[in-house]
Scaffold this active site. Structure first.
Site, PDB file in Angstrom:
ATOM      1  N   HIS A   1      61.424  22.159  17.615  1.00 60.52           N
ATOM      2  CA  HIS A   1      60.530  23.181  18.155  1.00 60.52           C
ATOM      3  C   HIS A   1      61.210  23.879  19.333  1.00 60.52           C
ATOM      4  O   HIS A   1      61.989  23.263  20.071  1.00 60.52           O
ATOM      5  CB  HIS A   1      59.211  22.561  18.610  1.00 60.52           C
TER       6      HIS A   1
ATOM      7  N   HIS B   1      55.225  30.321  22.729  1.00 55.91           N
ATOM      8  CA  HIS B   1      55.803  29.755  21.502  1.00 55.91           C
ATOM      9  C   HIS B   1      54.792  29.892  20.365  1.00 55.91           C
ATOM     10  O   HIS B   1      53.618  30.210  20.573  1.00 55.91           O
ATOM     11  CB  HIS B   1      56.158  28.282  21.716  1.00 55.91           C
TER      12      HIS B   1
ATOM     13  N   CYS C   1      58.034  28.889  14.860  1.00 52.93           N
ATOM     14  CA  CYS C   1      58.567  28.957  16.223  1.00 52.93           C
ATOM     15  C   CYS C   1      59.962  29.561  16.310  1.00 52.93           C
ATOM     16  O   CYS C   1      60.235  30.397  17.174  1.00 52.93           O
ATOM     17  CB  CYS C   1      58.547  27.569  16.866  1.00 52.93           C
TER      18      CYS C   1
END
Length: 236
Positions: free
Chosen positions: A170, A187, A119
């Site tokens: 994240h 993402h 990510c």
């Protein structure tokens, strides 16, 4: 006897002549002064009127120049704002276009290429290619960049951060905000690779922590971008 009569006659004529001269002097002199006074007053009135007219012309000219200057400044500001908005939109559109080219790219922990990417590498690769930004390698460090944005103020191109616990692990890029307020983001997810998800999702919604804006309204990066800090990625 004749001499005495002649003397009185001469005296009488002299007296009458003096009175006539005095009368002429007294009467004529004020008349001349009054005429000159009226003429001078008229000239002074004309001069004052001209001065007032000239003064008003100067005031009108100044006001016209000031109005023109203000109008020009407003036009310049408007043009500048339009130019900034165009630049901002172009930058954000470029970021999202670049991000969408990664759709379907598989997730790989620590990966940095289109063969496999995580990510944070996805985010730094997109912003680097589309906007020339040098973001940190890991999500936790990226979370320290830019300006913090409330959830209700999110726009396309903003970064949103998530975590299972206290540590940010994240990151995604806001792809769209609907009229109903639904926030969709792109993402690199461990399950399906680079994809588009929604903050309304039962999995991502509870893990959302905050958002950051790294592209300002002028289409440029904020000045507090940190130097890239190599580190082991911690993503999910």
């Amino acid at each position: 006897m004749k001499k005495r009569v002649l003397f009185y006659l001469v005296a009488l004529v002299t007296t009458v002549s003096l009175q006539s001269c005095a009368t002429n002097y007294v009467v004529s002199q004020p008349a001349t002064y009054t005429k000159e006074y009226k003429t001078d007053a008229k000239l002074a009135s004309i001069d004052n009127k001209r001065m007032e007219q000239d003064k008003q012309k100067l005031i009108d000219s100044f006001l016209a120049e000031k109005a023109a200057s203000i109008a020009s400044a407003k036009k310049a500001v408007k043009n500048s704002e339009i130019a900034k908005a165009i630049k901002h939109n172009k930058t954000i559109d470029g970021i999202l276009e670049e991000a969408e080219t990664y759709l379907g790219t598989p997730y790989r922990y620590g990966g940095t290429t289109r063969n496999g990417i995580d990510c944070s590498a996805f985010v730094l690769s997109v912003f680097g290619a589309a906007a020339g930004l040098s973001l940190p390698r890991v999500a936790a460090s990226q979370a320290q960049e830019g300006e913090r944005i409330e959830k209700g103020e999110l726009q396309k191109g903003d970064l949103i951060f998530f975590s299972h616990g206290r540590r940010i692990s994240h990151v995604g890029i806001v792809e769209s905000v609907t009229e109903e307020g639904e926030i969709k983001f792109i993402h690199a997810a461990t399950s399906k690779g680079v994809m588009i998800s929604s903050l309304n999702d039962s999995y991502w919604g509870p893990k959302f922590r905050f958002a950051k804006r790294v592209i300002n309204e002028e289409g440029e990066n904020y000045n507090n971008l940190a130097a890239t800090t190599p580190a082991t990625p911690a993503n999910f």
